[in-house]
Scaffold this motif. Structure first.
Motif, PDB file in Angstrom:
ATOM      1  N   UNK A   1       0.856  -1.192   0.000  1.00 28.41           N
ATOM      2  CA  UNK A   1       0.000   0.000   0.000  1.00 28.41           C
ATOM      3  C   UNK A   1       0.889   1.237   0.000  1.00 28.41           C
ATOM      4  N   UNK A   2       0.341   2.339  -0.454  1.00 26.42           N
ATOM      5  CA  UNK A   2       1.093   3.592  -0.580  1.00 26.42           C
ATOM      6  C   UNK A   2       0.334   4.711   0.113  1.00 26.42           C
ATOM      7  N   UNK A   3       1.080   5.561   0.816  1.00 24.45           N
ATOM      8  CA  UNK A   3       0.483   6.712   1.474  1.00 24.45           C
ATOM      9  C   UNK A   3       1.445   7.891   1.408  1.00 24.45           C
ATOM     10  N   UNK A   4       0.940   9.039   1.019  1.00 24.89           N
ATOM     11  CA  UNK A   4       1.702  10.275   1.120  1.00 24.89           C
ATOM     12  C   UNK A   4       1.375  10.939   2.446  1.00 24.89           C
ATOM     13  N   UNK A   5       2.402  11.196   3.267  1.00 21.77           N
ATOM     14  CA  UNK A   5       2.178  11.731   4.607  1.00 21.77           C
ATOM     15  C   UNK A   5       3.008  12.989   4.837  1.00 21.77           C
ATOM     16  N   UNK A   6       2.425  13.955   5.522  1.00 24.18           N
ATOM     17  CA  UNK A   6       3.119  15.202   5.831  1.00 24.18           C
ATOM     18  C   UNK A   6       4.020  15.034   7.051  1.00 24.18           C
ATOM     19  N   UNK A   7       5.036  15.874   7.136  1.00 15.54           N
ATOM     20  CA  UNK A   7       5.908  15.874   8.306  1.00 15.54           C
ATOM     21  C   UNK A   7       5.091  16.128   9.568  1.00 15.54           C
ATOM     22  N   UNK A   8       5.517  15.502  10.666  1.00 14.32           N
ATOM     23  CA  UNK A   8       4.903  15.652  11.986  1.00 14.32           C
ATOM     24  C   UNK A   8       3.558  14.948  12.112  1.00 14.32           C
ATOM     25  N   UNK A   9       3.271  14.024  11.189  1.00 17.13           N
ATOM     26  CA  UNK A   9       2.128  13.128  11.368  1.00 17.13           C
ATOM     27  C   UNK A   9       2.609  11.918  12.162  1.00 17.13           C
ATOM     28  N   UNK A  10       1.815  11.500  13.133  1.00 18.99           N
ATOM     29  CA  UNK A  10       2.163  10.347  13.965  1.00 18.99           C
ATOM     30  C   UNK A  10       1.068   9.294  13.847  1.00 18.99           C
ATOM     31  N   UNK A  11       1.406   8.139  13.310  1.00 16.03           N
ATOM     32  CA  UNK A  11       0.468   7.017  13.208  1.00 16.03           C
ATOM     33  C   UNK A  11       0.515   6.276  14.542  1.00 16.03           C
ATOM     34  N   UNK A  12      -0.583   6.257  15.248  1.00 19.39           N
ATOM     35  CA  UNK A  12      -0.616   5.747  16.619  1.00 19.39           C
ATOM     36  C   UNK A  12      -0.284   4.250  16.688  1.00 19.39           C
ATOM     37  N   UNK A  13       0.143   3.778  17.872  1.00 16.31           N
ATOM     38  CA  UNK A  13       0.568   2.379  18.021  1.00 16.31           C
ATOM     39  C   UNK A  13      -0.518   1.383  17.620  1.00 16.31           C
ATOM     40  N   UNK A  14      -0.079   0.350  16.918  1.00 20.19           N
ATOM     41  CA  UNK A  14      -0.989  -0.701  16.484  1.00 20.19           C
ATOM     42  C   UNK A  14      -0.165  -1.947  16.145  1.00 20.19           C
ATOM     43  N   UNK A  15      -0.837  -3.048  15.961  1.00 18.03           N
ATOM     44  CA  UNK A  15      -0.179  -4.282  15.537  1.00 18.03           C
ATOM     45  C   UNK A  15      -1.129  -5.048  14.628  1.00 18.03           C
ATOM     46  N   UNK A  16      -0.621  -6.057  13.949  1.00 19.86           N
ATOM     47  CA  UNK A  16      -1.453  -6.893  13.104  1.00 19.86           C
ATOM     48  C   UNK A  16      -0.833  -8.285  12.994  1.00 19.86           C
ATOM     49  N   UNK A  17      -1.605  -9.279  12.572  1.00 21.14           N
ATOM     50  CA  UNK A  17      -1.131 -10.668  12.584  1.00 21.14           C
ATOM     51  C   UNK A  17      -0.273 -11.054  11.380  1.00 21.14           C
ATOM     52  N   UNK A  18       0.258 -10.088  10.675  1.00 22.12           N
ATOM     53  CA  UNK A  18       1.169 -10.372   9.572  1.00 22.12           C
ATOM     54  C   UNK A  18       2.415  -9.499   9.718  1.00 22.12           C
ATOM     55  N   UNK A  19       3.476  -9.863   9.042  1.00 23.83           N
ATOM     56  CA  UNK A  19       4.713  -9.082   9.108  1.00 23.83           C
ATOM     57  C   UNK A  19       4.618  -7.871   8.196  1.00 23.83           C
ATOM     58  N   UNK A  20       5.509  -6.916   8.417  1.00 28.92           N
ATOM     59  CA  UNK A  20       5.459  -5.660   7.676  1.00 28.92           C
ATOM     60  C   UNK A  20       6.865  -5.195   7.323  1.00 28.92           C
ATOM     61  N   UNK A  21       6.992  -4.622   6.126  1.00 22.21           N
ATOM     62  CA  UNK A  21       8.210  -3.934   5.724  1.00 22.21           C
ATOM     63  C   UNK A  21       7.820  -2.500   5.423  1.00 22.21           C
ATOM     64  N   UNK A  22       8.503  -1.545   6.063  1.00 18.31           N
ATOM     65  CA  UNK A  22       8.185  -0.126   5.875  1.00 18.31           C
ATOM     66  C   UNK A  22       9.384   0.612   5.320  1.00 18.31           C
ATOM     67  N   UNK A  23       9.179   1.340   4.240  1.00 14.12           N
ATOM     68  CA  UNK A  23      10.219   2.257   3.762  1.00 14.12           C
ATOM     69  C   UNK A  23       9.565   3.404   3.006  1.00 14.12           C
ATOM     70  N   UNK A  24      10.358   4.414   2.727  1.00 16.40           N
ATOM     71  CA  UNK A  24       9.825   5.586   2.037  1.00 16.40           C
ATOM     72  C   UNK A  24      10.509   5.753   0.693  1.00 16.40           C
ATOM     73  N   UNK A  25       9.732   6.080  -0.313  1.00 13.12           N
ATOM     74  CA  UNK A  25      10.293   6.386  -1.620  1.00 13.12           C
ATOM     75  C   UNK A  25      11.014   7.726  -1.541  1.00 13.12           C
ATOM     76  N   UNK A  26      10.389   8.668  -0.850  1.00 12.77           N
ATOM     77  CA  UNK A  26      10.997   9.965  -0.562  1.00 12.77           C
ATOM     78  C   UNK A  26      10.663  10.318   0.876  1.00 12.77           C
TER      79      UNK A  26
END
Length: 298
Positions: free
Chosen positions: A39-64
Protein backbone atom coordinates in the motif's frame (compact mmCIF):
# COMPACT_ATOMS: atom_id res chain seq x y z
CA UNK A 1 -4.98 -1.25 18.33
CA UNK A 2 -4.05 1.86 20.36
CA UNK A 3 -1.84 1.28 23.37
CA UNK A 4 0.26 3.23 25.82
CA UNK A 5 3.29 0.95 25.45
CA UNK A 6 4.71 2.89 22.47
CA UNK A 7 4.62 6.58 23.43
CA UNK A 8 4.44 9.27 20.79
CA UNK A 9 7.85 10.90 20.38
CA UNK A 10 8.24 14.61 20.82
CA UNK A 11 7.85 16.64 17.63
CA UNK A 12 11.02 17.25 15.64
CA UNK A 13 9.86 20.74 14.68
CA UNK A 14 7.92 23.55 16.31
CA UNK A 15 4.62 22.04 15.17
CA UNK A 16 2.67 19.61 17.35
CA UNK A 17 2.32 16.05 16.10
CA UNK A 18 -0.90 15.25 14.25
CA UNK A 19 -2.17 11.95 15.64
CA UNK A 20 -3.88 9.61 13.20
CA UNK A 21 -4.99 6.01 13.46
CA UNK A 22 -3.61 2.99 11.59
CA UNK A 23 -3.74 3.49 7.82
CA UNK A 24 -6.43 0.93 6.88
CA UNK A 25 -4.29 -2.22 7.19
CA UNK A 26 -7.46 -4.35 7.14
CA UNK A 27 -7.96 -3.42 3.47
CA UNK A 28 -4.62 -4.98 2.48
CA UNK A 29 -4.69 -8.21 4.45
CA UNK A 30 -2.20 -10.75 2.99
CA UNK A 31 -3.51 -14.27 2.46
CA UNK A 32 -2.11 -17.61 1.24
CA UNK A 33 -3.50 -16.69 -2.19
CA UNK A 34 -1.96 -13.17 -2.11
CA UNK A 35 0.88 -13.50 0.44
CA UNK A 36 2.50 -10.13 -0.34
CA UNK A 37 0.41 -6.96 -0.31
CA UNK A 38 1.55 -3.36 -0.77
CA UNK A 39 0.00 0.00 0.00
CA UNK A 40 1.09 3.59 -0.58
CA UNK A 41 0.48 6.71 1.47
CA UNK A 42 1.70 10.27 1.12
CA UNK A 43 2.18 11.73 4.61
CA UNK A 44 3.12 15.20 5.83
CA UNK A 45 5.91 15.87 8.31
CA UNK A 46 4.90 15.65 11.99
CA UNK A 47 2.13 13.13 11.37
CA UNK A 48 2.16 10.35 13.96
CA UNK A 49 0.47 7.02 13.21
CA UNK A 50 -0.62 5.75 16.62
CA UNK A 51 0.57 2.38 18.02
CA UNK A 52 -0.99 -0.70 16.48
CA UNK A 53 -0.18 -4.28 15.54
CA UNK A 54 -1.45 -6.89 13.10
CA UNK A 55 -1.13 -10.67 12.58
CA UNK A 56 1.17 -10.37 9.57
CA UNK A 57 4.71 -9.08 9.11
CA UNK A 58 5.46 -5.66 7.68
CA UNK A 59 8.21 -3.93 5.72
CA UNK A 60 8.18 -0.13 5.88
CA UNK A 61 10.22 2.26 3.76
CA UNK A 62 9.83 5.59 2.04
CA UNK A 63 10.29 6.39 -1.62
CA UNK A 64 11.00 9.97 -0.56
CA UNK A 65 11.23 11.59 2.85
CA UNK A 66 12.20 10.21 6.25
CA UNK A 67 10.15 8.18 8.75
CA UNK A 68 10.75 7.02 12.30
CA UNK A 69 9.29 3.67 13.34
CA UNK A 70 9.09 2.99 17.07
CA UNK A 71 8.29 -0.08 19.16
CA UNK A 72 8.14 -0.45 22.92
CA UNK A 73 11.89 -1.07 23.17
CA UNK A 74 13.45 0.47 20.04
CA UNK A 75 13.22 3.30 17.53
CA UNK A 76 14.44 3.29 13.92
CA UNK A 77 15.11 6.04 11.39
CA UNK A 78 13.89 5.09 7.89
CA UNK A 79 15.40 7.09 4.98
CA UNK A 80 14.81 6.07 1.34
CA UNK A 81 17.82 3.72 1.31
CA UNK A 82 16.67 1.66 4.30
CA UNK A 83 13.60 -0.30 5.39
CA UNK A 84 12.42 -1.74 8.70
CA UNK A 85 11.13 -5.28 9.05
CA UNK A 86 8.44 -5.63 11.76
CA UNK A 87 7.42 -9.19 12.75
CA UNK A 88 3.79 -10.17 13.14
CA UNK A 89 2.20 -9.07 16.40
CA UNK A 90 4.81 -6.41 17.27
CA UNK A 91 3.16 -3.14 18.25
CA UNK A 92 4.66 -0.18 16.40
CA UNK A 93 4.05 3.49 15.65
CA UNK A 94 5.30 5.69 12.80
CA UNK A 95 6.27 9.35 12.91
CA UNK A 96 6.91 11.29 9.71
CA UNK A 97 10.15 13.24 10.12
CA UNK A 98 10.00 14.78 6.63
CA UNK A 99 7.17 14.70 4.08
CA UNK A 100 7.19 11.11 2.86
CA UNK A 101 5.88 8.90 0.10
CA UNK A 102 5.58 5.79 2.27
CA UNK A 103 5.35 2.23 1.07
CA UNK A 104 4.21 -0.56 3.38
CA UNK A 105 4.47 -4.20 2.35
CA UNK A 106 2.57 -6.88 4.29
CA UNK A 107 3.67 -10.53 4.35
CA UNK A 108 1.45 -13.49 5.15
CA UNK A 109 2.98 -15.55 7.98
CA UNK A 110 1.72 -19.13 8.25
CA UNK A 111 1.55 -20.62 11.78
CA UNK A 112 5.04 -21.21 13.14
CA UNK A 113 6.73 -19.19 10.39
CA UNK A 114 8.49 -15.84 10.59
CA UNK A 115 10.21 -14.21 7.63
CA UNK A 116 9.81 -13.32 3.96
CA UNK A 117 10.85 -16.73 2.60
CA UNK A 118 8.62 -19.74 3.30
CA UNK A 119 11.57 -22.03 2.49
CA UNK A 120 13.69 -20.51 5.27
CA UNK A 121 14.45 -23.24 7.82
CA UNK A 122 15.85 -20.91 10.53
CA UNK A 123 13.61 -17.85 10.86
CA UNK A 124 15.23 -16.62 14.11
CA UNK A 125 16.74 -13.55 12.45
CA UNK A 126 13.28 -12.39 11.38
CA UNK A 127 11.66 -12.66 14.80
CA UNK A 128 12.75 -9.15 15.78
CA UNK A 129 12.72 -5.76 14.09
CA UNK A 130 15.68 -5.17 11.81
CA UNK A 131 16.86 -2.36 9.53
CA UNK A 132 17.67 -3.54 6.00
CA UNK A 133 19.35 -2.02 3.00
CA UNK A 134 16.95 -1.33 0.13
CA UNK A 135 18.55 -2.29 -3.17
CA UNK A 136 17.47 -0.64 -6.41
CA UNK A 137 15.93 -3.95 -7.45
CA UNK A 138 13.92 -4.32 -4.23
CA UNK A 139 12.69 -0.74 -4.56
CA UNK A 140 11.67 -1.26 -8.19
CA UNK A 141 9.85 -4.51 -7.37
CA UNK A 142 7.88 -2.96 -4.51
CA UNK A 143 6.90 0.00 -6.65
CA UNK A 144 5.47 -2.42 -9.22
CA UNK A 145 3.20 -4.19 -6.70
CA UNK A 146 -0.52 -3.51 -6.93
CA UNK A 147 -1.56 -1.03 -4.20
CA UNK A 148 -5.32 -1.16 -4.66
CA UNK A 149 -7.22 -2.03 -1.45
CA UNK A 150 -9.58 -4.95 -1.15
CA UNK A 151 -12.89 -3.90 -2.64
CA UNK A 152 -11.20 -0.96 -4.36
CA UNK A 153 -12.03 -2.11 -7.85
CA UNK A 154 -12.39 -5.21 -10.04
CA UNK A 155 -10.67 -8.40 -8.92
CA UNK A 156 -7.25 -9.14 -10.42
CA UNK A 157 -7.36 -10.70 -13.84
CA UNK A 158 -5.52 -13.98 -14.38
CA UNK A 159 -2.68 -12.07 -16.04
CA UNK A 160 -2.45 -9.57 -13.17
CA UNK A 161 -2.51 -12.34 -10.57
CA UNK A 162 0.22 -14.20 -12.47
CA UNK A 163 2.39 -11.06 -12.53
CA UNK A 164 1.77 -10.33 -8.82
CA UNK A 165 2.74 -13.90 -7.95
CA UNK A 166 6.14 -13.54 -9.61
CA UNK A 167 6.75 -10.01 -8.32
CA UNK A 168 5.96 -11.21 -4.80
CA UNK A 169 8.39 -14.11 -5.07
CA UNK A 170 11.13 -11.76 -6.26
CA UNK A 171 10.40 -9.30 -3.44
CA UNK A 172 10.77 -12.09 -0.88
CA UNK A 173 13.98 -13.35 -2.45
CA UNK A 174 15.53 -9.89 -2.62
CA UNK A 175 14.46 -9.12 0.94
CA UNK A 176 16.02 -12.37 2.15
CA UNK A 177 19.32 -11.25 0.59
CA UNK A 178 19.18 -7.69 1.99
CA UNK A 179 22.03 -6.60 4.26
CA UNK A 180 21.12 -5.75 7.84
CA UNK A 181 22.24 -2.28 8.96
CA UNK A 182 22.91 -1.35 12.64
CA UNK A 183 20.58 1.65 12.80
CA UNK A 184 18.19 0.81 15.62
CA UNK A 185 18.28 2.71 18.91
CA UNK A 186 17.23 0.61 21.91
CA UNK A 187 14.91 2.12 24.53
CA UNK A 188 14.58 1.26 28.25
CA UNK A 189 11.54 0.57 30.41
CA UNK A 190 12.76 2.39 33.55
CA UNK A 191 10.87 5.71 33.71
CA UNK A 192 13.88 7.79 34.73
CA UNK A 193 16.10 6.41 32.00
CA UNK A 194 13.27 6.54 29.45
CA UNK A 195 12.80 10.25 30.12
CA UNK A 196 16.49 10.88 29.51
CA UNK A 197 16.57 8.75 26.34
CA UNK A 198 13.54 10.49 24.83
CA UNK A 199 15.10 13.87 25.61
CA UNK A 200 18.30 12.83 23.83
CA UNK A 201 16.33 11.54 20.83
CA UNK A 202 14.53 14.89 20.62
CA UNK A 203 17.68 17.03 20.90
CA UNK A 204 20.85 14.84 20.84
CA UNK A 205 23.33 17.73 20.79
CA UNK A 206 21.94 19.70 23.76
CA UNK A 207 24.54 18.05 26.03
CA UNK A 208 27.47 15.72 25.43
CA UNK A 209 27.88 14.21 28.91
CA UNK A 210 25.70 11.99 31.06
CA UNK A 211 26.21 14.37 33.99
CA UNK A 212 24.59 17.25 32.11
CA UNK A 213 21.64 15.12 30.96
CA UNK A 214 21.23 13.78 34.50
CA UNK A 215 20.74 17.31 35.80
CA UNK A 216 17.97 17.82 33.23
CA UNK A 217 16.00 14.79 34.41
CA UNK A 218 16.85 15.15 38.11
CA UNK A 219 18.61 11.82 38.51
CA UNK A 220 22.00 10.66 39.70
CA UNK A 221 24.60 10.13 36.93
CA UNK A 222 25.78 6.99 38.74
CA UNK A 223 22.25 5.60 38.83
CA UNK A 224 21.67 6.37 35.15
CA UNK A 225 25.00 4.81 34.15
CA UNK A 226 24.02 1.65 36.03
CA UNK A 227 20.61 1.59 34.33
CA UNK A 228 22.20 1.95 30.88
CA UNK A 229 24.26 -1.16 31.62
CA UNK A 230 21.38 -3.11 33.15
CA UNK A 231 18.61 -2.25 30.69
CA UNK A 232 20.44 -1.54 27.43
CA UNK A 233 23.72 -3.39 27.94
CA UNK A 234 25.73 -0.37 26.83
CA UNK A 235 27.19 2.89 28.09
CA UNK A 236 25.61 6.30 27.64
CA UNK A 237 28.40 7.32 25.25
CA UNK A 238 27.83 4.27 23.03
CA UNK A 239 24.04 4.67 23.13
CA UNK A 240 24.20 8.38 22.24
CA UNK A 241 26.52 7.52 19.36
CA UNK A 242 23.76 5.35 17.89
CA UNK A 243 21.35 8.28 18.25
CA UNK A 244 23.79 10.57 16.42
CA UNK A 245 24.24 7.97 13.69
CA UNK A 246 20.47 7.75 13.20
CA UNK A 247 20.25 11.54 13.07
CA UNK A 248 23.07 11.58 10.50
CA UNK A 249 21.09 9.18 8.31
CA UNK A 250 18.12 11.56 8.42
CA UNK A 251 20.33 14.53 7.46
CA UNK A 252 22.11 12.57 4.73
CA UNK A 253 18.75 11.74 3.15
CA UNK A 254 18.45 15.48 2.44
CA UNK A 255 21.82 15.38 0.64
CA UNK A 256 23.30 17.95 3.01
CA UNK A 257 27.06 18.56 2.80
CA UNK A 258 29.28 16.50 5.05
CA UNK A 259 30.49 19.65 6.78
CA UNK A 260 26.90 20.66 7.58
CA UNK A 261 26.07 17.24 9.04
CA UNK A 262 29.25 17.20 11.13
CA UNK A 263 28.47 20.66 12.49
CA UNK A 264 24.80 19.84 13.11
CA UNK A 265 25.83 16.83 15.20
CA UNK A 266 28.44 18.75 17.19
CA UNK A 267 31.58 17.39 15.53
CA UNK A 268 34.51 19.75 15.13
CA UNK A 269 35.20 18.65 11.55
CA UNK A 270 33.95 16.34 8.78
CA UNK A 271 36.93 14.07 9.46
CA UNK A 272 35.83 13.61 13.09
CA UNK A 273 32.33 12.72 11.89
CA UNK A 274 33.77 10.27 9.35
CA UNK A 275 35.81 8.64 12.11
CA UNK A 276 32.66 8.17 14.20
CA UNK A 277 30.83 6.49 11.32
CA UNK A 278 33.79 4.21 10.61
CA UNK A 279 34.08 3.30 14.28
CA UNK A 280 30.35 2.58 14.58
CA UNK A 281 29.64 0.61 11.41
CA UNK A 282 33.06 -0.20 9.95
CA UNK A 283 32.57 1.73 6.70
CA UNK A 284 32.98 5.38 5.60
CA UNK A 285 29.89 7.62 5.22
CA UNK A 286 30.05 7.39 1.42
CA UNK A 287 29.47 3.63 1.64
CA UNK A 288 27.18 3.52 4.66
CA UNK A 289 24.73 6.16 3.42
CA UNK A 290 24.68 4.66 -0.08
CA UNK A 291 22.79 6.66 -2.67
CA UNK A 292 21.90 9.18 0.06
CA UNK A 293 25.57 9.90 0.75
CA UNK A 294 26.23 13.46 1.98
CA UNK A 295 27.67 15.85 -0.59
CA UNK A 296 31.37 16.46 -0.32
CA UNK A 297 32.16 20.17 -0.24
CA UNK A 298 35.69 21.26 -1.22
Amino acid sequence: MPSRTVPAPRPTSSRALEQIGPLTPHLFCPTPQRPVRAKAHGLRADVHVTPHSHPWAQLTFSVTGVLRLSTERSTYIVPPTRAVWVPAGVEHAITVVEDADMRTVYFHQPPGHCGPDLRESDPAAWQHCRVLEVSELLRALVLELDTRPDGGGPALTDEQAYREHHLSALVCDELRRAREVPLGVNLPTDKRLRALCEAVLHHPTRHTTLEAWARDVGASPRTLARLFRQELNTSFVQWRQQVLLAKAVSLAARRLPMSHIASELGYASPSAFTAMVRRSVGTPPSQFFGSQSPRQVP
